[in-house]
Design a protein around this motif. Structure first.
Motif, PDB file in Angstrom:
ATOM      1  N   ALA A  52      -3.123  -0.857   6.216  1.00  0.00           N
ATOM      2  CA  ALA A  52      -3.415  -1.534   4.954  1.00  0.00           C
ATOM      3  C   ALA A  52      -2.138  -2.168   4.402  1.00  0.00           C
ATOM      4  O   ALA A  52      -1.051  -1.598   4.502  1.00  0.00           O
ATOM      5  N   GLY A  53      -2.276  -3.355   3.845  1.00  0.00           N
ATOM      6  CA  GLY A  53      -1.134  -4.008   3.218  1.00  0.00           C
ATOM      7  C   GLY A  53      -0.311  -4.847   4.178  1.00  0.00           C
ATOM      8  O   GLY A  53      -0.701  -5.112   5.316  1.00  0.00           O
ATOM      9  N   ARG A  54       0.837  -5.225   3.712  1.00  0.00           N
ATOM     10  CA  ARG A  54       1.714  -6.151   4.424  1.00  0.00           C
ATOM     11  C   ARG A  54       2.353  -5.497   5.641  1.00  0.00           C
ATOM     12  O   ARG A  54       2.788  -4.329   5.585  1.00  0.00           O
ATOM     13  N   ILE A  55       2.418  -6.230   6.741  1.00  0.00           N
ATOM     14  CA  ILE A  55       3.095  -5.767   7.954  1.00  0.00           C
ATOM     15  C   ILE A  55       4.255  -6.714   8.219  1.00  0.00           C
ATOM     16  O   ILE A  55       4.078  -7.824   8.712  1.00  0.00           O
ATOM     17  N   ASP A  56       5.430  -6.286   7.877  1.00  0.00           N
ATOM     18  CA  ASP A  56       6.625  -7.108   8.051  1.00  0.00           C
ATOM     19  C   ASP A  56       7.855  -6.201   7.984  1.00  0.00           C
ATOM     20  O   ASP A  56       8.140  -5.647   6.931  1.00  0.00           O
ATOM     21  N   TYR A  76       4.022   2.041  10.245  1.00  0.00           N
ATOM     22  CA  TYR A  76       3.243   2.085   9.008  1.00  0.00           C
ATOM     23  C   TYR A  76       2.167   3.165   9.121  1.00  0.00           C
ATOM     24  O   TYR A  76       1.588   3.355  10.201  1.00  0.00           O
ATOM     25  N   PRO A  77       1.887   3.876   8.037  1.00  0.00           N
ATOM     26  CA  PRO A  77       0.846   4.904   8.112  1.00  0.00           C
ATOM     27  C   PRO A  77      -0.518   4.297   8.386  1.00  0.00           C
ATOM     28  O   PRO A  77      -0.834   3.203   7.910  1.00  0.00           O
ATOM     29  N   ILE A  78      -1.307   4.997   9.174  1.00  0.00           N
ATOM     30  CA  ILE A  78      -2.667   4.560   9.463  1.00  0.00           C
ATOM     31  C   ILE A  78      -3.487   4.573   8.184  1.00  0.00           C
ATOM     32  O   ILE A  78      -3.431   5.520   7.402  1.00  0.00           O
ATOM     33  N   ALA A  85      -2.214   6.386   1.493  1.00  0.00           N
ATOM     34  CA  ALA A  85      -2.483   6.362   0.059  1.00  0.00           C
ATOM     35  C   ALA A  85      -1.183   6.375  -0.735  1.00  0.00           C
ATOM     36  O   ALA A  85      -1.046   5.690  -1.749  1.00  0.00           O
ATOM     37  N   LYS A  86      -0.201   7.147  -0.267  1.00  0.00           N
ATOM     38  CA  LYS A  86       1.097   7.193  -0.952  1.00  0.00           C
ATOM     39  C   LYS A  86       1.795   5.836  -0.873  1.00  0.00           C
ATOM     40  O   LYS A  86       2.408   5.376  -1.840  1.00  0.00           O
ATOM     41  N   ARG A  87       1.709   5.198   0.313  1.00  0.00           N
ATOM     42  CA  ARG A  87       2.355   3.893   0.476  1.00  0.00           C
ATOM     43  C   ARG A  87       1.688   2.832  -0.377  1.00  0.00           C
ATOM     44  O   ARG A  87       2.344   1.984  -0.984  1.00  0.00           O
ATOM     45  N   SER A  88       0.343   2.864  -0.402  1.00  0.00           N
ATOM     46  CA  SER A  88      -0.410   1.814  -1.073  1.00  0.00           C
ATOM     47  C   SER A  88      -0.429   1.978  -2.586  1.00  0.00           C
ATOM     48  O   SER A  88      -0.540   1.006  -3.314  1.00  0.00           O
ATOM     49  N   GLY A  89      -0.363   3.219  -3.058  1.00  0.00           N
ATOM     50  CA  GLY A  89      -0.439   3.441  -4.494  1.00  0.00           C
ATOM     51  C   GLY A  89      -1.867   3.511  -4.986  1.00  0.00           C
ATOM     52  O   GLY A  89      -2.825   3.389  -4.236  1.00  0.00           O
ATOM     53  N   VAL A  90      -2.026   3.703  -6.267  1.00  0.00           N
ATOM     54  CA  VAL A  90      -3.345   3.845  -6.873  1.00  0.00           C
ATOM     55  C   VAL A  90      -4.159   2.584  -6.660  1.00  0.00           C
ATOM     56  O   VAL A  90      -3.683   1.469  -6.843  1.00  0.00           O
ATOM     57  N   GLY A  91      -5.406   2.776  -6.228  1.00  0.00           N
ATOM     58  CA  GLY A  91      -6.292   1.642  -6.027  1.00  0.00           C
ATOM     59  C   GLY A  91      -6.294   1.125  -4.617  1.00  0.00           C
ATOM     60  O   GLY A  91      -7.060   0.237  -4.296  1.00  0.00           O
ATOM     61  N   ALA A  92      -5.419   1.682  -3.740  1.00  0.00           N
ATOM     62  CA  ALA A  92      -5.378   1.235  -2.353  1.00  0.00           C
ATOM     63  C   ALA A  92      -5.954   2.314  -1.470  1.00  0.00           C
ATOM     64  O   ALA A  92      -6.320   3.378  -1.909  1.00  0.00           O
ATOM     65  N   GLY A  93      -5.989   2.024  -0.183  1.00  0.00           N
ATOM     66  CA  GLY A  93      -6.538   2.980   0.761  1.00  0.00           C
ATOM     67  C   GLY A  93      -8.029   2.791   0.923  1.00  0.00           C
ATOM     68  O   GLY A  93      -8.643   1.961   0.269  1.00  0.00           O
ATOM     69  N   PRO A 113       2.317  -1.713  14.837  1.00  0.00           N
ATOM     70  CA  PRO A 113       1.401  -2.775  15.268  1.00  0.00           C
ATOM     71  C   PRO A 113       2.088  -4.101  15.573  1.00  0.00           C
ATOM     72  O   PRO A 113       3.240  -4.341  15.201  1.00  0.00           O
ATOM     73  N   ALA A 114       1.337  -4.951  16.261  1.00  0.00           N
ATOM     74  CA  ALA A 114       1.725  -6.352  16.435  1.00  0.00           C
ATOM     75  C   ALA A 114       0.869  -7.179  15.492  1.00  0.00           C
ATOM     76  O   ALA A 114      -0.350  -7.043  15.472  1.00  0.00           O
ATOM     77  N   ARG A 115       1.507  -7.978  14.681  1.00  0.00           N
ATOM     78  CA  ARG A 115       0.816  -8.975  13.858  1.00  0.00           C
ATOM     79  C   ARG A 115       1.770 -10.151  13.721  1.00  0.00           C
ATOM     80  O   ARG A 115       2.691 -10.149  12.915  1.00  0.00           O
TER      81      ARG A 115
END
Length: 277
Positions: A52-56, A76-78, A85-93, A113-115
Motif C-alpha cells: 500500500a502507498g508509494r513505492i520509491d 515495504y510491509p505487506i 498499518a503502522k506505515r500507512s497511519g490511520v485510515g490506511a491499510g 517489489p518491482a514497480r
C-alpha cells in the motif's frame, strides 16, 4: 540445515505464484520469522499490488540507478499486516478502521517489489543486473530469517538468477493436467541452466475444484496441493491468521518448500468437520 532462500517459479502465467509467495511469507511470520518476498517477475510487477502507498525506490532502481543503496530502502510491509498499518497511519491499510483488524504477527513480512517504467525494467533485465539480483537475494538472507523470491516462468535473466542462486527452488502450477505438463517443461528449462526443482505446488483455481477448463489433474506424488482461496489482493494474507484448509495447505507448502518444520498449531477438526469434504 534449514534452507533460508527459496524461489517460487511459475510454471505458467497466472499460476498464482505471487499470491502463494505472499501467503508463504505470512505463514513464516506467523511462526515468528522475519520473511522477505523479493520480486523477480519484473514484467508483471504483481508483487507491488500487495504494497500500500508509494513505492520509491523499487528493486529495479537498486539494480540499476542506485546500486549502493541498502536493500531495506526498497523493502515495504505487506498490505494488511500490522506493520503496514503502522506505515500507512490511520485510515490506511485493508481494514476500514485504519488497519486495526490487521494481524499482529510475531514476525515481520516485507515485500521488495518491482514497480518501474519500461525503460528501467529493460535495464533491470540485463545479465549484469541479474548478477546484482543474486547479490541482493544474498543480502536479504543476511537481514531476514527466510527469503521467498517470486519468479516468472524461467525465460528471462532475472528468473534464471532467481532459480539458480537460492537454496531451494519450487514450481508453482495450476492444479490441472495442463499445469502438470507445464511443470514438467519448467523442470527441463531449469535443468538446462544448471538448476533443479525441489518440489511442486499445485494451486487450485476458484470455482473449479482443481479441474479448471474441464481438465483433470490426477496429481503427482510429492506435489503439495493448495486449495483455492479468495483471489482478491485485498484478502491477502489469508494464511496469516486462518485455520481453514487453505491456511493448513500453505503451512504444509512452507514446510515442504523450505524443508523445515513449523511451530504453528491448528485446532483439531471436530467430528463433523472430519467427515465433511
Amino acid at each position: 540445515m534449514q534452507a533460508t532462500t527459496l524461489a517460487l517459479v511459475g510454471a505458467t502465467g497466472g499460476a498464482g505464484t505471487t499470491r502463494t509467495a505472499v501467503e508463504l511469507a505470512a505463514t513464516g511470520a506467523r511462526d515468528g520469522d522475519d520473511v522477505a518476498v523479493v520480486d523477480a517477475a519484473f514484467t508483471t510487477q504483481g508483487l507491488s499490488e500487495y504494497v500500500a502507498g508509494r513505492i520509491d525506490p523499487d528493486l529495479t532502481a537498486l539494480l540499476t540507478d542506485d546500486p549502493d543503496a541498502a536493500l531495506s530502502a526498497a523493502a515495504y510491509p505487506i498490505a494488511g499486516t500490522r506493520e503496514d498499518a503502522k506505515r500507512s497511519g490511520v485510515g490506511a491499510g485493508n481494514g476500514a478502521d485504519g488497519g486495526s483488524d490487521a494481524p499482529d504477527l510475531p514476525g515481520r513480512v516485507d515485500a521488495v517489489p518491482a514497480r518501474a517504467p519500461f525503460e528501467r525494467v529493460a535495464r533491470a533485465k540485463t545479465a549484469e543486473a541479474a548478477r546484482k539480483l543474486e547479490r541482493r537475494i544474498d543480502e536479504a538472507a543476511t537481514t531476514y530469517d527466510a527469503v521467498v523470491v517470486d519468479a516468472a516462468p524461467a525465460g528471462s535473466n532475472e528468473a534464471v538468477a532467481a532459480a539458480t542462486s537460492v537454496d531451494r527452488a519450487v514450481a508453482v502450477r495450476p492444479a490441472t493436467a495442463h499445469g502438470s505438463d507445464a511443470a514438467q517443461r519448467l523442470r527441463g528449462r531449469i535443468a538446462d541452466v544448471g538448476g533443479s526443482l525441489d518440489a511442486t505446488l499445485a494451486v487450485e483455481r476458484p470455482g473449479t475444484g482443481g479441474g479448471g477448463d474441464g481438465e483433470r489433474d490426477d496429481g503427482d506424488a510429492g506435489v503439495v496441493r493448495v486449495p483455492a482461496t479468495d483471489p482478491e489482493v485485498a484478502a491477502a494474507p489469508t494464511a496469516a491468521t486462518g485455520d481453514d484448509a487453505y491456511a493448513r495447505a500453505i503451512a504444509a507448502a512452507y514446510e515442504t518448500a523450505f524443508d523445515t518444520s513449523l511451530g504453528v498449531e491448528f485446532p483439531e477438526k471436530g467430528l463433523i468437520e472430519r467427515f465433511t469434504p
